[in-house]
Design a protein around this motif. Structure first.
Motif, PDB file in Angstrom:
ATOM      1  N   UNK A  77       0.899  -1.210  -0.107  1.00 36.11           N
ATOM      2  CA  UNK A  77       0.023  -0.194  -0.112  1.00 36.11           C
ATOM      3  C   UNK A  77       0.719   1.086   0.103  1.00 36.11           C
ATOM      4  N   UNK A  78       1.986   1.212   0.571  1.00 40.40           N
ATOM      5  CA  UNK A  78       2.885   2.393   0.763  1.00 40.40           C
ATOM      6  C   UNK A  78       3.479   2.825  -0.677  1.00 40.40           C
ATOM      7  N   UNK A  79       3.365   1.844  -1.632  1.00 39.32           N
ATOM      8  CA  UNK A  79       3.736   2.169  -3.117  1.00 39.32           C
ATOM      9  C   UNK A  79       2.522   2.622  -4.017  1.00 39.32           C
ATOM     10  N   UNK A  80       1.451   2.448  -3.515  1.00 37.47           N
ATOM     11  CA  UNK A  80       0.278   2.904  -4.382  1.00 37.47           C
ATOM     12  C   UNK A  80       0.095   4.704  -4.196  1.00 37.47           C
ATOM     13  N   UNK A  81      -0.365   5.206  -5.548  1.00 31.67           N
ATOM     14  CA  UNK A  81      -0.571   6.483  -5.356  1.00 31.67           C
ATOM     15  C   UNK A  81      -2.009   6.893  -4.859  1.00 31.67           C
ATOM     16  N   UNK A  82      -2.771   6.007  -4.300  1.00 32.87           N
ATOM     17  CA  UNK A  82      -4.026   5.925  -3.802  1.00 32.87           C
ATOM     18  C   UNK A  82      -4.237   5.481  -2.451  1.00 32.87           C
ATOM     19  N   UNK A  83      -5.185   5.851  -1.612  1.00 27.07           N
ATOM     20  CA  UNK A  83      -5.050   5.186  -0.451  1.00 27.07           C
ATOM     21  C   UNK A  83      -6.078   3.873  -0.485  1.00 27.07           C
ATOM     22  N   UNK A  84      -6.102   3.281   0.612  1.00 23.95           N
ATOM     23  CA  UNK A  84      -6.644   1.693   0.477  1.00 23.95           C
ATOM     24  C   UNK A  84      -8.086   2.059   0.222  1.00 23.95           C
ATOM     25  N   UNK A  85      -8.732   3.139   1.014  1.00 21.41           N
ATOM     26  CA  UNK A  85     -10.035   3.342   0.767  1.00 21.41           C
ATOM     27  C   UNK A  85     -10.566   3.767  -0.634  1.00 21.41           C
ATOM     28  N   UNK A  86      -9.640   4.108  -1.346  1.00 20.87           N
ATOM     29  CA  UNK A  86      -9.771   4.660  -2.815  1.00 20.87           C
ATOM     30  C   UNK A  86      -9.599   3.433  -3.871  1.00 20.87           C
ATOM     31  N   UNK A  87      -9.180   2.393  -3.176  1.00 21.21           N
ATOM     32  CA  UNK A  87      -8.490   1.493  -4.071  1.00 21.21           C
ATOM     33  C   UNK A  87      -9.443   0.091  -4.243  1.00 21.21           C
ATOM     34  N   UNK A  88      -9.862  -0.254  -5.391  1.00 21.92           N
ATOM     35  CA  UNK A  88     -10.624  -1.596  -5.403  1.00 21.92           C
ATOM     36  C   UNK A  88      -9.812  -2.628  -5.662  1.00 21.92           C
ATOM     37  N   UNK A  89     -10.160  -3.926  -5.717  1.00 21.66           N
ATOM     38  CA  UNK A  89      -9.355  -5.224  -5.914  1.00 21.66           C
ATOM     39  C   UNK A  89      -9.959  -5.962  -7.170  1.00 21.66           C
ATOM     40  N   UNK A  90      -9.059  -6.281  -7.955  1.00 22.46           N
ATOM     41  CA  UNK A  90      -9.424  -7.211  -9.076  1.00 22.46           C
ATOM     42  C   UNK A  90      -8.933  -8.590  -8.564  1.00 22.46           C
ATOM     43  N   UNK A  91     -10.130  -9.067  -8.068  1.00 20.93           N
ATOM     44  CA  UNK A  91      -9.940 -10.616  -7.508  1.00 20.93           C
ATOM     45  C   UNK A  91      -9.564 -11.419  -8.424  1.00 20.93           C
ATOM     46  N   UNK A  92     -10.181 -11.583  -9.403  1.00 22.87           N
ATOM     47  CA  UNK A  92     -10.181 -12.932 -10.382  1.00 22.87           C
ATOM     48  C   UNK A  92     -10.600 -12.550 -11.851  1.00 22.87           C
ATOM     49  N   UNK A  93     -10.107 -12.859 -12.824  1.00 23.66           N
ATOM     50  CA  UNK A  93     -10.448 -12.988 -14.091  1.00 23.66           C
ATOM     51  C   UNK A  93     -10.142 -14.145 -14.782  1.00 23.66           C
ATOM     52  N   UNK A  94     -11.277 -14.971 -15.389  1.00 21.59           N
ATOM     53  CA  UNK A  94     -11.376 -16.162 -15.876  1.00 21.59           C
ATOM     54  C   UNK A  94     -12.142 -16.346 -17.452  1.00 21.59           C
TER      55      UNK A  94
END
Length: 188
Positions: A81-98
């Motif tokens: 998270x310290x390397x992201x340009x956004x906060x955790x609260x602004x960041x979604x997660x792409x869990x899976x693409x199949x």
């Protein structure tokens, strides 16, 4: 076979059985189960907007994307998270693409991603992070995510090792997964 029109829509309960079958066939047994899928789907809905999508051809599930809404998931030790340009609260997660193997390379993954990003933006997300399987054939997962605008954050060795010791059978390594994850982020 590929002349069929692809129908896209948000994930629904009636998609679960086919989704589980496809996920475990493509990624390995134990990758998803009914309980985790129901939980993941819950995490994808925010403000009445669902960010997870499915793709059908001839009433057959040929692909899906699971996403978690910003502010509804917690980063773990594999998130830098310290390397992201956004906060955790602004960041979604792409869990899976199949995508079903016979349907790969037909633009389904890109269309699922576009629909998910549009929904995530409506929910208020400013970015989406994912952990991509670096050992996918031809490193296709990382190449695909890069093509979608993804930027490398960090490489994580043995990301799925603990999962493989708890019942996940990696299609490459079996029950002692040594695959690496590329933590990547897309800024909206």
């Amino acid at each position: 076979m590929f002349s069929s029109a692809i129908q896209y829509r948000q994930l629904q309960l009636q998609d679960y059985a086919a989704l589980l079958q496809l996920a475990n066939r493509v990624h390995g047994e134990g990758y998803l189960d009914a309980q985790s899928l129901a939980y993941y789907h819950q995490l994808s809905i925010k403000q009445g907007i669902d960010a997870s999508f499915v793709a059908y051809a001839d009433q057959q599930l040929v692909g899906f994307r699971l996403c978690w809404a910003a502010g509804q998931w917690q980063p773990d030790q594999w998130c830098s998270t310290e390397l992201w340009q956004t906060t955790v609260a602004e960041t979604s997660y792409f869990k899976c693409n199949t995508i079903a193997p016979l349907w790969q390379g037909h633009g389904i993954g890109g269309e699922l991603m576009s629909r998910s990003i549009a929904a995530l933006k409506q929910q208020g997300a400013k970015a989406g992070v994912a952990h991509l399987w670096r050992q996918s054939p031809g490193n296709a997962a990382v190449k695909y995510f890069t093509k979608q605008g993804g930027q490398l954050v960090k490489i994580h060795p043995d990301k799925w090792r603990q999962d493989s010791h708890n019942g996940y059978e990696c299609v490459r390594c079996g029950f002692d997964c040594r695959c690496e994850a590329a933590e990547m982020i897309i800024y909206f």
